[in-house]
Design a protein around this motif. Structure first.
Motif, PDB file in Angstrom:
ATOM      1  N   SER A 130       0.851  -1.171   0.000  1.00 42.97           N
ATOM      2  CA  SER A 130       0.000   0.000   0.000  1.00 42.97           C
ATOM      3  C   SER A 130       0.891   1.226   0.000  1.00 42.97           C
ATOM      4  O   SER A 130       1.866   1.279   0.728  1.00 42.97           O
ATOM      5  N   SER A 131       0.534   2.187  -0.824  1.00 49.54           N
ATOM      6  CA  SER A 131       1.384   3.371  -0.898  1.00 49.54           C
ATOM      7  C   SER A 131       1.404   4.134   0.418  1.00 49.54           C
ATOM      8  O   SER A 131       2.373   4.795   0.745  1.00 49.54           O
ATOM      9  N   SER A 132       0.326   4.031   1.202  1.00 50.52           N
ATOM     10  CA  SER A 132       0.295   4.757   2.465  1.00 50.52           C
ATOM     11  C   SER A 132       1.235   4.141   3.498  1.00 50.52           C
ATOM     12  O   SER A 132       1.657   4.821   4.420  1.00 50.52           O
ATOM     13  N   CYS A 133       1.577   2.856   3.351  1.00 52.76           N
ATOM     14  CA  CYS A 133       2.459   2.247   4.346  1.00 52.76           C
ATOM     15  C   CYS A 133       3.881   2.758   4.221  1.00 52.76           C
ATOM     16  O   CYS A 133       4.669   2.612   5.146  1.00 52.76           O
ATOM     17  N   LYS A 134       4.233   3.388   3.099  1.00 53.32           N
ATOM     18  CA  LYS A 134       5.563   3.971   2.974  1.00 53.32           C
ATOM     19  C   LYS A 134       5.749   5.092   3.982  1.00 53.32           C
ATOM     20  O   LYS A 134       6.860   5.369   4.410  1.00 53.32           O
ATOM     21  N   LYS A 135       4.665   5.742   4.382  1.00 50.41           N
ATOM     22  CA  LYS A 135       4.728   6.876   5.294  1.00 50.41           C
ATOM     23  C   LYS A 135       4.612   6.452   6.753  1.00 50.41           C
ATOM     24  O   LYS A 135       4.731   7.277   7.640  1.00 50.41           O
ATOM     25  N   MET A 136       4.355   5.173   6.995  1.00 51.53           N
ATOM     26  CA  MET A 136       4.134   4.690   8.355  1.00 51.53           C
ATOM     27  C   MET A 136       5.445   4.239   8.992  1.00 51.53           C
ATOM     28  O   MET A 136       6.341   3.751   8.309  1.00 51.53           O
ATOM     29  N   SER A 137       5.510   4.371  10.326  1.00 54.80           N
ATOM     30  CA  SER A 137       6.657   3.844  11.051  1.00 54.80           C
ATOM     31  C   SER A 137       6.465   2.332  11.214  1.00 54.80           C
ATOM     32  O   SER A 137       5.382   1.795  10.961  1.00 54.80           O
ATOM     33  N   ARG A 138       7.500   1.650  11.643  1.00 54.73           N
ATOM     34  CA  ARG A 138       7.388   0.201  11.851  1.00 54.73           C
ATOM     35  C   ARG A 138       6.349  -0.115  12.916  1.00 54.73           C
ATOM     36  O   ARG A 138       5.605  -1.086  12.801  1.00 54.73           O
ATOM     37  N   LEU A 139       6.296   0.723  13.946  1.00 47.02           N
ATOM     38  CA  LEU A 139       5.317   0.511  15.007  1.00 47.02           C
ATOM     39  C   LEU A 139       3.894   0.686  14.473  1.00 47.02           C
ATOM     40  O   LEU A 139       2.995  -0.088  14.815  1.00 47.02           O
ATOM     41  N   GLU A 140       3.685   1.675  13.614  1.00 45.75           N
ATOM     42  CA  GLU A 140       2.356   1.886  13.022  1.00 45.75           C
ATOM     43  C   GLU A 140       1.956   0.707  12.145  1.00 45.75           C
ATOM     44  O   GLU A 140       0.799   0.278  12.155  1.00 45.75           O
ATOM     45  N   GLU A 171     -12.024   2.467  17.389  1.00 48.56           N
ATOM     46  CA  GLU A 171     -11.425   3.308  16.343  1.00 48.56           C
ATOM     47  C   GLU A 171     -10.527   4.393  16.920  1.00 48.56           C
ATOM     48  O   GLU A 171      -9.603   4.850  16.259  1.00 48.56           O
ATOM     49  N   ASP A 172     -10.787   4.819  18.182  1.00 49.49           N
ATOM     50  CA  ASP A 172      -9.982   5.859  18.801  1.00 49.49           C
ATOM     51  C   ASP A 172      -8.742   5.305  19.510  1.00 49.49           C
ATOM     52  O   ASP A 172      -7.919   6.064  20.025  1.00 49.49           O
ATOM     53  N   ASP A 173      -8.580   3.981  19.521  1.00 50.09           N
ATOM     54  CA  ASP A 173      -7.450   3.359  20.209  1.00 50.09           C
ATOM     55  C   ASP A 173      -6.123   3.795  19.603  1.00 50.09           C
ATOM     56  O   ASP A 173      -5.148   4.024  20.313  1.00 50.09           O
ATOM     57  N   ARG A 174      -6.100   3.938  18.318  1.00 46.82           N
ATOM     58  CA  ARG A 174      -4.866   4.342  17.625  1.00 46.82           C
ATOM     59  C   ARG A 174      -4.427   5.735  18.090  1.00 46.82           C
ATOM     60  O   ARG A 174      -3.246   5.978  18.343  1.00 46.82           O
ATOM     61  N   LYS A 175      -5.406   6.630  18.229  1.00 47.89           N
ATOM     62  CA  LYS A 175      -5.089   7.996  18.680  1.00 47.89           C
ATOM     63  C   LYS A 175      -4.657   7.992  20.141  1.00 47.89           C
ATOM     64  O   LYS A 175      -3.761   8.726  20.536  1.00 47.89           O
ATOM     65  N   LYS A 176      -5.312   7.141  20.955  1.00 49.74           N
ATOM     66  CA  LYS A 176      -4.967   7.060  22.370  1.00 49.74           C
ATOM     67  C   LYS A 176      -3.519   6.597  22.566  1.00 49.74           C
ATOM     68  O   LYS A 176      -2.861   6.969  23.514  1.00 49.74           O
ATOM     69  N   ASN A 177      -3.017   5.809  21.626  1.00 48.50           N
ATOM     70  CA  ASN A 177      -1.644   5.296  21.693  1.00 48.50           C
ATOM     71  C   ASN A 177      -0.667   6.158  20.891  1.00 48.50           C
ATOM     72  O   ASN A 177       0.458   5.739  20.622  1.00 48.50           O
ATOM     73  N   ASN A 178      -1.129   7.347  20.481  1.00 46.04           N
ATOM     74  CA  ASN A 178      -0.296   8.294  19.718  1.00 46.04           C
ATOM     75  C   ASN A 178       0.299   7.681  18.465  1.00 46.04           C
ATOM     76  O   ASN A 178       1.474   7.873  18.157  1.00 46.04           O
ATOM     77  N   LEU A 179      -0.512   6.935  17.731  1.00 41.72           N
ATOM     78  CA  LEU A 179      -0.025   6.313  16.503  1.00 41.72           C
ATOM     79  C   LEU A 179      -0.637   6.921  15.245  1.00 41.72           C
ATOM     80  O   LEU A 179      -0.518   6.358  14.170  1.00 41.72           O
ATOM     81  N   SER A 180      -1.285   8.051  15.362  1.00 40.93           N
ATOM     82  CA  SER A 180      -1.812   8.664  14.131  1.00 40.93           C
ATOM     83  C   SER A 180      -1.618  10.148  14.140  1.00 40.93           C
ATOM     84  O   SER A 180      -1.089  10.728  14.997  1.00 40.93           O
TER      85      SER A 180
END
Length: 180
Positions: A130-140, A171-180
């Motif tokens: 996915s082209s968007s995964c190029k912008k993601m960190s390994r943790l994301e 859906e808000d779990d990602r934000k709670k873990n500072n991953l977005s």
């Protein structure tokens, strides 16, 4: 006596690696198939132009891959690749045709037929899933994979396998873990 013979093969004084020839303006063109092959090797091994040239001149594996082992001197110079790209660019400006892209497409079609690949099936081991995964960190990427797995298991109704993992469904779990 201070001299002891060495029983191992040594490079001779007239070895071609020690006596690289001077490039002249009258030498013949580098074969296009060798340049394209070299550019493919460059991408495969993530090399710079200088690293690629050094590999071609000094590594017989590169020469073997490019079918240039029998050449008296390798047909590449420090400007081969930049001049080739420049000519492709100027040709593209003049005609609107991207010859390198056309060649890569033609080669891909040959590989598809040769390896009997179904082009409609998406590969999951590709670096471009996915082209968007190029912008993601390994943790994301790891978080997203686990969250997708939890959602898939949840859809099957196997809730007992989701012990302590229900938070991935929020859906808000990602934000709670500072991953977005």
């Amino acid at each position: 006596m201070a001299f002891k013979p060495n029983e191992y093969q040594q490079i001779t004084m007239d070895d071609r690696f020690l006596n690289l020839d001077e490039r002249t303006a009258s030498r013949p063109n580098t074969p296009v198939n060798a340049i394209i092959g070299a550019l493919i090797l460059k991408e495969m091994f993530n090399l710079t132009d200088d690293e690629l040239l050094a590999s071609i001149l000094c590594d017989v594996r590169f020469q073997y891959a490019l079918h240039t082992t029998s050449f008296k001197s390798q047909p590449f110079s420090d400007r081969t690749f930049s001049r080739f790209r420049e000519r492709l660019y100027l040709y593209n400006l003049e005609t609107g045709r991207d010859l390198l892209h056309e060649e890569m497409e033609a080669m891909a079609n040959v590989f598809v037929k040769y390896f009997n690949i179904n082009p409609s099936v998406k590969r999951m081991d590709s670096i471009m899933v996915s082209s968007s995964c190029k912008k993601m960190s390994r943790l994301e990427i790891l978080y997203t994979c686990v969250a997708n797995m939890v959602k898939a298991v949840y859809k099957t109704g196997e809730y007992e396998h989701l012990k302590n993992m229900e938070h991935y469904l929020d859906e808000d779990d990602r934000k709670k873990n500072n991953l977005s």
